[in-house]
Design a protein around this motif. Sequence first.
Motif, PDB file in Angstrom:
ATOM      1  N   THR A  58     -51.852 -27.614  23.354  1.00  0.00           N
ATOM      2  CA  THR A  58     -51.428 -28.957  23.752  1.00  0.00           C
ATOM      3  C   THR A  58     -51.002 -29.763  22.529  1.00  0.00           C
ATOM      4  O   THR A  58     -51.443 -29.508  21.418  1.00  0.00           O
ATOM      5  CB  THR A  58     -52.553 -29.719  24.474  1.00  0.00           C
ATOM      6  OG1 THR A  58     -53.656 -29.912  23.579  1.00  0.00           O
ATOM      7  CG2 THR A  58     -53.029 -28.971  25.708  1.00  0.00           C
ATOM      8  N   TYR A  59     -50.134 -30.752  22.772  1.00  0.00           N
ATOM      9  CA  TYR A  59     -49.754 -31.717  21.734  1.00  0.00           C
ATOM     10  C   TYR A  59     -49.192 -32.959  22.413  1.00  0.00           C
ATOM     11  O   TYR A  59     -48.355 -32.852  23.315  1.00  0.00           O
ATOM     12  CB  TYR A  59     -48.693 -31.144  20.784  1.00  0.00           C
ATOM     13  CG  TYR A  59     -48.155 -32.227  19.858  1.00  0.00           C
ATOM     14  CD1 TYR A  59     -48.907 -32.637  18.772  1.00  0.00           C
ATOM     15  CD2 TYR A  59     -46.947 -32.859  20.141  1.00  0.00           C
ATOM     16  CE1 TYR A  59     -48.447 -33.667  17.961  1.00  0.00           C
ATOM     17  CE2 TYR A  59     -46.483 -33.880  19.326  1.00  0.00           C
ATOM     18  CZ  TYR A  59     -47.237 -34.275  18.244  1.00  0.00           C
ATOM     19  OH  TYR A  59     -46.801 -35.301  17.449  1.00  0.00           O
TER      20      TYR A  59
ATOM     21  N   VAL B 227     -52.771 -28.997  18.824  1.00  0.00           N
ATOM     22  CA  VAL B 227     -52.190 -28.737  17.508  1.00  0.00           C
ATOM     23  C   VAL B 227     -51.767 -30.049  16.871  1.00  0.00           C
ATOM     24  O   VAL B 227     -51.662 -31.092  17.538  1.00  0.00           O
ATOM     25  CB  VAL B 227     -50.992 -27.765  17.597  1.00  0.00           C
ATOM     26  CG1 VAL B 227     -51.461 -26.400  18.063  1.00  0.00           C
ATOM     27  CG2 VAL B 227     -49.904 -28.305  18.522  1.00  0.00           C
ATOM     28  N   ALA B 228     -51.495 -29.991  15.578  1.00  0.00           N
ATOM     29  CA  ALA B 228     -51.319 -31.207  14.791  1.00  0.00           C
ATOM     30  C   ALA B 228     -49.975 -31.885  14.998  1.00  0.00           C
ATOM     31  O   ALA B 228     -49.868 -33.106  14.866  1.00  0.00           O
ATOM     32  CB  ALA B 228     -51.500 -30.887  13.303  1.00  0.00           C
ATOM     33  N   ASP B 229     -48.944 -31.121  15.290  1.00  0.00           N
ATOM     34  CA  ASP B 229     -47.614 -31.721  15.409  1.00  0.00           C
ATOM     35  C   ASP B 229     -46.741 -30.869  16.309  1.00  0.00           C
ATOM     36  O   ASP B 229     -47.095 -29.760  16.718  1.00  0.00           O
ATOM     37  CB  ASP B 229     -46.966 -31.910  14.030  1.00  0.00           C
ATOM     38  CG  ASP B 229     -46.949 -30.633  13.208  1.00  0.00           C
ATOM     39  OD1 ASP B 229     -46.631 -29.562  13.771  1.00  0.00           O
ATOM     40  OD2 ASP B 229     -47.282 -30.704  12.015  1.00  0.00           O
ATOM     41  N   GLU B 230     -45.548 -31.413  16.615  1.00  0.00           N
ATOM     42  CA  GLU B 230     -44.648 -30.734  17.539  1.00  0.00           C
ATOM     43  C   GLU B 230     -44.051 -29.468  16.928  1.00  0.00           C
ATOM     44  O   GLU B 230     -43.714 -28.526  17.650  1.00  0.00           O
ATOM     45  CB  GLU B 230     -43.542 -31.679  18.007  1.00  0.00           C
ATOM     46  CG  GLU B 230     -42.902 -31.247  19.304  1.00  0.00           C
ATOM     47  CD  GLU B 230     -42.297 -32.402  20.069  1.00  0.00           C
ATOM     48  OE1 GLU B 230     -42.283 -32.340  21.315  1.00  0.00           O
ATOM     49  OE2 GLU B 230     -41.856 -33.374  19.431  1.00  0.00           O
TER      50      GLU B 230
ATOM     51  N   ALA C 117     -45.661 -27.261  15.074  1.00  0.00           N
ATOM     52  CA  ALA C 117     -46.632 -26.207  15.358  1.00  0.00           C
ATOM     53  C   ALA C 117     -46.601 -25.841  16.835  1.00  0.00           C
ATOM     54  O   ALA C 117     -46.682 -24.653  17.202  1.00  0.00           O
ATOM     55  CB  ALA C 117     -48.030 -26.661  14.950  1.00  0.00           C
ATOM     56  N   PHE C 118     -46.467 -26.840  17.699  1.00  0.00           N
ATOM     57  CA  PHE C 118     -46.401 -26.578  19.133  1.00  0.00           C
ATOM     58  C   PHE C 118     -45.244 -25.641  19.458  1.00  0.00           C
ATOM     59  O   PHE C 118     -45.378 -24.695  20.248  1.00  0.00           O
ATOM     60  CB  PHE C 118     -46.248 -27.896  19.893  1.00  0.00           C
ATOM     61  CG  PHE C 118     -46.207 -27.750  21.378  1.00  0.00           C
ATOM     62  CD1 PHE C 118     -47.369 -27.822  22.126  1.00  0.00           C
ATOM     63  CD2 PHE C 118     -45.006 -27.536  22.036  1.00  0.00           C
ATOM     64  CE1 PHE C 118     -47.334 -27.678  23.510  1.00  0.00           C
ATOM     65  CE2 PHE C 118     -44.954 -27.389  23.413  1.00  0.00           C
ATOM     66  CZ  PHE C 118     -46.123 -27.465  24.150  1.00  0.00           C
ATOM     67  N   ASN C 119     -44.091 -25.874  18.841  1.00  0.00           N
ATOM     68  CA  ASN C 119     -42.918 -25.046  19.121  1.00  0.00           C
ATOM     69  C   ASN C 119     -43.103 -23.612  18.637  1.00  0.00           C
ATOM     70  O   ASN C 119     -42.577 -22.675  19.253  1.00  0.00           O
ATOM     71  CB  ASN C 119     -41.675 -25.667  18.496  1.00  0.00           C
ATOM     72  CG  ASN C 119     -41.214 -26.903  19.240  1.00  0.00           C
ATOM     73  OD1 ASN C 119     -41.396 -27.023  20.450  1.00  0.00           O
ATOM     74  ND2 ASN C 119     -40.631 -27.848  18.515  1.00  0.00           N
ATOM     75  N   VAL C 120     -43.834 -23.411  17.553  1.00  0.00           N
ATOM     76  CA  VAL C 120     -44.124 -22.051  17.094  1.00  0.00           C
ATOM     77  C   VAL C 120     -44.937 -21.309  18.150  1.00  0.00           C
ATOM     78  O   VAL C 120     -44.634 -20.161  18.511  1.00  0.00           O
ATOM     79  CB  VAL C 120     -44.871 -22.064  15.744  1.00  0.00           C
ATOM     80  CG1 VAL C 120     -45.383 -20.665  15.391  1.00  0.00           C
ATOM     81  CG2 VAL C 120     -43.955 -22.585  14.641  1.00  0.00           C
ATOM     82  N   PHE C 121     -45.982 -21.957  18.674  1.00  0.00           N
ATOM     83  CA  PHE C 121     -46.781 -21.326  19.724  1.00  0.00           C
ATOM     84  C   PHE C 121     -45.942 -21.071  20.972  1.00  0.00           C
ATOM     85  O   PHE C 121     -46.091 -20.044  21.644  1.00  0.00           O
ATOM     86  CB  PHE C 121     -47.996 -22.195  20.063  1.00  0.00           C
ATOM     87  CG  PHE C 121     -49.110 -22.098  19.062  1.00  0.00           C
ATOM     88  CD1 PHE C 121     -49.957 -21.005  19.053  1.00  0.00           C
ATOM     89  CD2 PHE C 121     -49.300 -23.100  18.127  1.00  0.00           C
ATOM     90  CE1 PHE C 121     -50.990 -20.908  18.126  1.00  0.00           C
ATOM     91  CE2 PHE C 121     -50.333 -23.018  17.195  1.00  0.00           C
ATOM     92  CZ  PHE C 121     -51.178 -21.915  17.194  1.00  0.00           C
ATOM     93  N   SER C 122     -45.056 -21.999  21.282  1.00  0.00           N
ATOM     94  CA  SER C 122     -44.184 -21.826  22.439  1.00  0.00           C
ATOM     95  C   SER C 122     -43.295 -20.598  22.273  1.00  0.00           C
ATOM     96  O   SER C 122     -43.091 -19.824  23.215  1.00  0.00           O
ATOM     97  CB  SER C 122     -43.337 -23.081  22.646  1.00  0.00           C
ATOM     98  OG  SER C 122     -42.533 -22.964  23.804  1.00  0.00           O
ATOM     99  N   ALA C 123     -42.756 -20.404  21.063  1.00  0.00           N
ATOM    100  CA  ALA C 123     -41.924 -19.225  20.814  1.00  0.00           C
ATOM    101  C   ALA C 123     -42.715 -17.935  20.991  1.00  0.00           C
ATOM    102  O   ALA C 123     -42.208 -16.943  21.525  1.00  0.00           O
ATOM    103  CB  ALA C 123     -41.329 -19.302  19.408  1.00  0.00           C
ATOM    104  N   LEU C 124     -43.973 -17.934  20.572  1.00  0.00           N
ATOM    105  CA  LEU C 124     -44.796 -16.732  20.721  1.00  0.00           C
ATOM    106  C   LEU C 124     -44.935 -16.309  22.173  1.00  0.00           C
ATOM    107  O   LEU C 124     -44.991 -15.114  22.485  1.00  0.00           O
ATOM    108  CB  LEU C 124     -46.180 -16.959  20.112  1.00  0.00           C
ATOM    109  CG  LEU C 124     -46.250 -17.009  18.582  1.00  0.00           C
ATOM    110  CD1 LEU C 124     -47.658 -17.392  18.129  1.00  0.00           C
ATOM    111  CD2 LEU C 124     -45.843 -15.674  17.961  1.00  0.00           C
ATOM    112  N   THR C 125     -44.982 -17.277  23.088  1.00  0.00           N
ATOM    113  CA  THR C 125     -45.119 -16.917  24.497  1.00  0.00           C
ATOM    114  C   THR C 125     -43.885 -16.191  25.023  1.00  0.00           C
ATOM    115  O   THR C 125     -43.952 -15.528  26.061  1.00  0.00           O
ATOM    116  CB  THR C 125     -45.378 -18.154  25.375  1.00  0.00           C
ATOM    117  OG1 THR C 125     -44.214 -18.993  25.394  1.00  0.00           O
ATOM    118  CG2 THR C 125     -46.569 -18.942  24.854  1.00  0.00           C
ATOM    119  N   GLY C 126     -42.770 -16.305  24.308  1.00  0.00           N
ATOM    120  CA  GLY C 126     -41.556 -15.616  24.725  1.00  0.00           C
ATOM    121  C   GLY C 126     -41.617 -14.111  24.568  1.00  0.00           C
ATOM    122  O   GLY C 126     -40.672 -13.412  24.951  1.00  0.00           O
TER     123      GLY C 126
END
Length: 254
Positions: A130-131, A150-153, A155-164
């Motif tokens: 979450t962010y 997570v601390a910022d957007e 970092a959030f986008n990195v985790f989002s890419a991993l789900t791909g």
Amino acid sequence: MQRIGIIGVGEIGRAIVTGLCDGADPSPAVFLSPRGARTAAELSERFEGVQVCADNQEVVDRSEVVIIAVRRLDRHEALAGLRVDGDRVVVNVMSGVGDDDLRRTLATDAPLVRAIPLPAVRERRSVTVTYPSHPVVDALFERLGGSHPVADEAAFNVFSALTGTLTTHYRYLATLTSWAIGHGIASDEADRYVRSLFQGVGRALGDETRSLHRLAADHETPNGNNERIRTTWFTAANSEALGKALDDLLADLT
């Protein structure tokens, strides 16, 4: 938290409802949009506290927390004209749609929180990124397996890419099954064995005392079968190509 609304009842919406309501005591009241009508109807028949609303505005009006789970390309049509008062909390689970974008669409001053729930929330066994951190949203996902603010957007986008990478993993397993079938193994036997093989690998991931590199090394014998496949198929070039694909996805998400 007693009243949760979900706009866009696809696979993730279904998983969230199931995780919140299946065997939960107490379970919240859940209000579903008519979008994804068949799934919404099935969920309302299965769980006593789940209701299908006439439209998206009714979902918002009856809820304390509103989860927006429509497809990225459908968001403007689905959310057009929606009024969201500032006392609601909005959870944005749309991939690639930042909170600034969503705030412009909704024209609201309500708190907006991005989240990456995965299908395993239906079993309350999946950590959700979450962010920004918000106590109500973090508590919601703690009920579904855990919350990881997570601390910022970025970092959030990195985790989002991993789900791909999830469906690539499933296709990898399907390819192994097809290979075995091509060598004369019955389809059901090949499928059952590959599932069993990698379910065991999944259980090993629960050992957080060992890094992923350590787990890989511990499962590999020098000059053995695993080392042979890793070094001849998952080469440095393939690893680099995977990193490039993730970089490209991350660029699109940002």
